[in-house]
Design a protein around this motif. Structure first.
Motif, PDB file in Angstrom:
ATOM      1  N   VAL A 188     -38.998  51.985 125.558  1.00 22.93           N
ATOM      2  CA  VAL A 188     -37.762  51.277 125.905  1.00 22.93           C
ATOM      3  C   VAL A 188     -38.076  50.230 126.965  1.00 22.93           C
ATOM      4  CG1 VAL A 188     -36.355  53.296 125.370  1.00 22.93           C
ATOM      5  CG2 VAL A 188     -37.109  52.921 127.728  1.00 22.93           C
ATOM      6  N   THR A 360     -33.212  47.712 125.561  1.00 21.50           N
ATOM      7  CA  THR A 360     -32.540  48.975 125.254  1.00 21.50           C
ATOM      8  C   THR A 360     -31.157  49.033 125.896  1.00 21.50           C
ATOM      9  OG1 THR A 360     -34.758  49.939 125.252  1.00 21.50           O
ATOM     10  CG2 THR A 360     -32.921  51.473 125.170  1.00 21.50           C
ATOM     11  N   TYR A 376     -28.782  46.638 120.965  1.00 15.38           N
ATOM     12  CA  TYR A 376     -29.610  47.604 121.688  1.00 15.38           C
ATOM     13  C   TYR A 376     -30.845  47.854 120.815  1.00 15.38           C
ATOM     14  CZ  TYR A 376     -25.407  48.697 124.427  1.00 15.38           C
ATOM     15  OH  TYR A 376     -24.307  48.637 125.252  1.00 15.38           O
ATOM     16  N   ALA A 378     -35.056  49.662 120.590  1.00 12.80           N
ATOM     17  CA  ALA A 378     -36.104  50.538 121.115  1.00 12.80           C
ATOM     18  C   ALA A 378     -37.150  50.735 120.027  1.00 12.80           C
ATOM     19  CB  ALA A 378     -35.520  51.882 121.550  1.00 12.80           C
TER      20      ALA A 378
END
Length: 414
Positions: A188, A360, A376, A378
């Motif tokens: 992340v 993230t 978002y 990751a």
């Protein structure tokens, strides 16, 4: 409160800075510091108005101020007695007179301060620090707040369905993806004190059953302890959390990570987590009082070079914030993990893989105020078990909360 050449009040608002004004006639400097915010107060208010704030703040402020005044009077009285006794070794009668003088002088100063105090002086206050950035941080419009509430509700729904998603991802094993014995690391970056990003970390760590979390920095926006209250649920993680501080972090944020039950801060040494050897360094700006950015990372590269030359066993992963630092070690370290750009990327540089998970935290508050939705994102890195782990696959995960869409792209490494 302390003596000063002129009467002024200083209000310190970490992490934004401070403002000061010449508010009274007596030679005293009064400093008021915001130490923390009780977020439960806001959570229990359906609509938080100015009146609601006044009802909470002013009674508590008056009580605290009364205690402060009594303490100052007591200190002045005892101080006068002690000083007189140390210098003159006086009789009890003189000590009592000194106590009365000390009490009277302090009371006179406080009364004059009170009746000469002008709140209007703050209309011409002087600003210091990054308080000029306050509108960007604090001036959230009603539209932004509505968007945040919508994000929270949709994020709860998506994280509840991640278990089903991770089960479907397992079907990709048909594409020569990693086996059940793989070591899995969640990568992340750039959370920027967004609590929804922390929710996503918890969900991905649980449902993808990862062995550790690697954070490439910018956990906060201004590097203050106040911001760590927004991300304090990281304490609930029961797996290692490995952190390479970014240019928006600080020594206080690094100390916060050290105090996590399984927190690790990378500072130029190789550590082994879940059988994977990891080397990393904080961004140079993480040691400075004000967040910033620059190209002064040569010292970081030099320190990492020295660590590499000293270590018998070469690291499997380099974890830093700035991809420009990471690229300096292409060809010498198999996986180069970084953040900073907010753009997800997997790039081959010779025998090395440069992996950037994006942001993230969806760029934090700046992401909420952006005209277009910031996803978002990751990554999950898969490694073969054993003494010489190799990267077998990378899952790049993107979550768009307003639409509820989540995308997982798996890249199998040859």
């Amino acid at each position: 409160m302390k003596p000063a050449l002129e009467g002024q009040t200083i209000v310190e608002l970490p992490p934004l800075g401070s403002l000061s004004a010449r508010t009274h006639a007596t030679p005293l400097e009064i400093t008021v510091i915001l130490k923390n915010v009780n977020l439960d107060i806001f959570n229990h208010q359906s609509t938080f108005t100015v009146k609601a704030f006044q009802d909470i703040f002013f009674p508590a402020a008056r009580e605290a101020l009364n205690r402060f005044v009594l303490r100052q009077l007591l200190v002045a009285t005892l101080g006068a007695v002690l000083l007189t006794w140390l210098i003159l070794r006086s009789s009890i009668k003189r000590l009592a007179f000194a106590a009365a003088v000390g009490l009277f002088l302090m009371l006179a100063v406080l009364v004059l301060t009170r009746y000469s105090y002008s709140y209007d002086a703050f209309r011409q206050a002087e600003f210091q620090g990054t308080v000029a950035a306050a509108p960007q941080v604090l001036n959230l419009t009603s539209q932004t707040l509505d968007k945040l509430a919508e994000l929270r509700s949709k994020t709860t729904l998506v994280t509840a369905n991640l278990e089903s998603l991770s089960g479907r991802i397992g079907q990709l094993d048909l594409l020569n993806a990693p086996g059940t014995g793989s070591t899995k690391l969640l990568l992340v970056a750039d959370i920027h004190n967004n609590p929804l990003g922390i929710d996503l970390i918890h969900a991905l760590a649980k449902h993808f059953n990862v062995d550790a979390v690697l954070d490439a920095g910018d956990l906060t926006d201004y590097g203050s302890l106040l911001e760590t209250e927004l991300i304090k649920s990281l304490r609930e993680l029961d797996i290692p959390y490995v952190f390479a501080a970014g240019n928006h972090d600080s020594p206080a944020v690094m100390n916060f990570v050290r105090q996590l039950p399984r927190g690790h801060v990378l500072e130029g040494k190789v550590i082994t987590i879940a059988g994977i050897k990891i080397l990393g360094m904080p961004d140079p700006w993480a040691y400075r009082p004000v967040p910033g950015t620059g190209n002064d990372f040569q010292e970081t590269v030099k320190q990492l070079e020295e660590t590499l030359s000293r270590n018998k066993f070469k690291p499997d992963i380099l974890l830093v914030h700035n991809p420009q630092v990471a690229e300096k070690f292409a060809g010498r370290i198999p996986v180069l993990a970084s953040g900073h750009t907010h753009q997800p990327e997997i790039k081959k540089i010779g025998p090395s893989l440069l992996v950037n998970p994006g942001t993230t935290g969806a760029a934090g508050i700046r992401g909420l105020q952006a005209s277009q939705e910031v996803p978002y994102s990751a990554s999950i890195l898969y490694f073969t078990p054993g003494e010489k782990p190799e990267t077998t696959a990378i899952d790049m995960i993107k979550y768009e909360p307003l639409s509820g869409r989540i995308t997982v792209e798996r890249q199998v490494i040859d």
